[in-house]
Design an enzyme around this catalytic site. Structure first.
Site, PDB file in Angstrom:
ATOM      1  N   ASP A 192       0.828  -1.210   0.000  1.00 21.29           N
ATOM      2  CA  ASP A 192       0.000   0.000   0.000  1.00 21.29           C
ATOM      3  C   ASP A 192       0.865   1.264   0.000  1.00 21.29           C
ATOM      4  OD1 ASP A 192      -1.810   2.017   0.611  1.00 21.29           O
ATOM      5  OD2 ASP A 192      -2.573   1.068   2.446  1.00 21.29           O
ATOM      6  N   HIS A 365      -4.082   4.174   6.305  1.00 20.00           N
ATOM      7  CA  HIS A 365      -2.938   3.654   5.560  1.00 20.00           C
ATOM      8  C   HIS A 365      -1.616   3.933   6.276  1.00 20.00           C
ATOM      9  CE1 HIS A 365      -5.626   3.036   2.102  1.00 20.00           C
ATOM     10  NE2 HIS A 365      -6.200   4.142   2.546  1.00 20.00           N
TER      11      HIS A 365
HETATM   12 ZN    ZN Z   1      -8.247   1.142  -0.795  1.00 13.32          ZN
HETATM   13 ZN    ZN Z   2      -9.521   0.447   2.265  1.00 14.86          ZN
END
Ligand code: ZN
Ligand code: ZN
Length: 550
Positions: A192, A365
């Site tokens: 990510d 994130h």
């Molecule tokens: Zn996402």
């Molecule tokens: Zn997500």
């Protein structure tokens, strides 16, 4: 037949949204996520953007399974469109499965679709691949990453994750399992990149809970919290804060109502008896004892919050003393609609807390220090940054090389790039189609760039209609063309301009002895009038011709 490992991102690399990746080896392909993207503002009238399935369409017989990392729209939202064309078993954790079942039910697609609930640690065989889910901390329960065993080695896909030490509902990223994979040897890491520019660590979700609680304690009246219907953990935080402040919770917005019901049934939302109330009880509760959870954080036109902001919600009228909390940042492209709602809510006398003025949406994130920890644990041979705009991917690739990925082994791929890996090396091979596929109302892909350009013309330059009557047998004009304009150069001299375009249209048919084709007549007039108007005004209105044969 190829026996290289092929990694093919169809979406999510180079943009935030419509995440979808194919992993191919020999005769087998597995899919990771089938997400959608909300359109950017210049994509007029388009509801959604989904990945381009062309490559999979050409390799349909290789499709073995779909693995879903978590239930956010950018990871599962395109499934209803995917399932109209492809049939494969779908694997996801319990809440992910619940969310997609609600969604497929809405689209009347649940019949005949094979979905499986997977628990962490379970291994699913799909062709030559073996796929294991591991838990990650993210802004939704049951978010997972994937460990994919391939004939060439292990791939780790992090999904959306962060390393929250005090996550909501206690779901931590399973660092122990990742360390084991690192020890066994990780061939390829896909991680990510959303916050690859963000220094340090991402704050804990707990901060959101505390912020919400403070808002509920201090708000003089009713509090209305808008968020994504899939942000179940945010809804839980609202319920917790409501219980703490002895407020009742009323839920509104179709998808919010459905998801809350599903999540309560599966045990992902806990509310003491009597906390969540129906319309009648809401009406009888003093405003200062109420919290409303609603959809509409993105300014969606038909959502409950937008209806409140426009003063036409069936049950809820905004009054002075209300506090509205937008607990989700506007997705790029939605800002105009979001801030229009904010303006309207202020006008109606509410206080509005949104991302620019209050830290109420913590990011789900990982920031840079967390990304380094993952790199350190896995020490992958190859690295591909995923889930990010181009700059996020580049920054993340640099970070990976700085902390140990061999130089040249971090590949910045964008949608459609194919990464091939064999026993010795990895390289980017050919590209596959990965254009934006627009969903407009109910149709799939029936809107293309041309239609978008037409709509752009209409919105900025207006429309000019040329009506001509031609003789059926000779193609000659029966009478002078008529020209009408709407939304086109509202300046002095327009009359004259339209008058002159009549003769341009007439001239375009001069010398015509016999036109049998409407399209020929139409395009002659259209080309001539478009060019004339552009030369005169530097604008490109949409020119339509109406031809009548007499
Ligand atoms: Zn996402
Ligand atoms: Zn997500």
């Amino acid at each position: 037949m190829t026996t290289n490992l092929r990694v093919i991102p169809l979406g999510g690399l180079g943009e935030i949204g419509r995440n979808m990746m194919l992993i191919e080896y020999g005769e087998d392909i597995i899919v990771v996520d089938v997400g959608l993207m909300f359109p950017e503002e210049e994509m007029l009238g388009v509801d959604l953007v989904i990945p381009d399935f062309s490559y999979l369409r050409d390799n349909k017989e290789k499709l073995r399974a779909v693995f879903l990392t978590h239930g956010h729209e950018d990871h599962v939202g395109a499934l209803p469109y995917f399932l109209r064309e492809f049939n494969a078993p779908i694997y996801g954790a319990k809440l992910t499965d619940g969310l997609i079942r609600v969604k497929l039910q809405e689209h009347r697609l649940l019949q005949g679709v094979e979905t499986h609930v997977v628990t962490s640690g379970e291994v699913i065989k799909a062709g030559v691949f073996e796929v294991e889910f591991f838990p990650v901390a993210h802004s939704i329960p049951d978010a997972c990453g994937l460990i994919i065993r391939t004939p060439l080695g292990l791939i780790v896909h992090t999904g959306d994750f962060k390393l929250d030490h005090t996550p909501v509902m206690d779901q931590h990223t399973d660092l122990i399992r990742l360390a084991q994979v690192g020890a066994e040897g990780c061939l390829l890491l896909l991680a990510d990149s959303t916050y690859a520019e963000q220094e340090g660590y991402t704050p804990s979700e707990q901060l959101v809970g505390e912020a919400l609680r403070n808002i509920l304690v201090n708000a003089p009246g009713r509090v209305i919290v808008a968020t994504f219907a899939s942000l179940i953990s945010r809804v839980q935080q609202v319920i917790d804060a409501a219980v703490f402040t002895k407020r009742k919770v009323f839920v509104t917005g179709r998808s919010m109502i459905d998801n809350v019901a599903m999540a309560r049934q599966l045990g992902y939302l806990n509310a003491p008896e009597g906390t969540i109330v129906g319309v009648e009880e809401m009406r009888n509760t003093p405003l200062s004892k109420l919290v409303i959870v609603t959809t509409g954080s993105q300014g969606e036109p038909t959502s409950a919050l937008t209806r409140m902001a426009n003063g036409d919600h069936r049950h809820i009228q905004i009054v002075e003393g209300d506090t509205v909390v937008l607990s989700a940042s506007p997705i790029p492209g939605n800002e105009t609609a979001v801030y229009r709602n904010v303006d309207n809510l202020f006008r109606l006398g509410a206080d509005v807390l949104y991302n620019r003025v209050s830290n109420i949406h913590v990011r789900g994130h990982a920031s840079r220090e967390e990304l380094k920890i993952i790199q350190g644990l896995l020490q992958p041979e190859y690295f591909v940054p995923v889930h990010g705009e181009y700059r996020h991917l580049v920054v993340h690739a640099k970070l990976a090389e700085a902390v140990g990925v061999p130089k040249g082994n971090a590949f910045v791929l964008t949608d459609g790039d194919v990464l091939e890996i064999d026993e010795e090396s990895a390289w980017t091979a050919e590209r596959v189609p990965a254009s934006y596929v627009y969903i407009d109302g109910l149709g799939i892909g029936d809107v293309d760039q041309h239609i978008l350009r037409d709509r752009a013309h209409l919105s900025t330059d207006g429309v000019v209609v040329v009506m001509v009557a031609v003789d059926k047998s000779t193609g000659k004009l029966e009478r002078a063309p008529e020209v009408l304009a709407r939304g086109f150069v509202d300046v002095g001299g327009q009359e004259d301009l339209l008058e002159r375009s009549k003769s341009v249209a007439a001239k375009a048919l001069e010398g015509a002895s016999h036109y049998t084709e409407f399209t020929d007549v139409n395009s002659r007039i259209k080309d001539a009038v478009s060019k004339f108007l552009y030369d005169e005004t530097r604008r490109r209105p949409m020119v339509l011709t109406v031809t009548v044969e007499v």
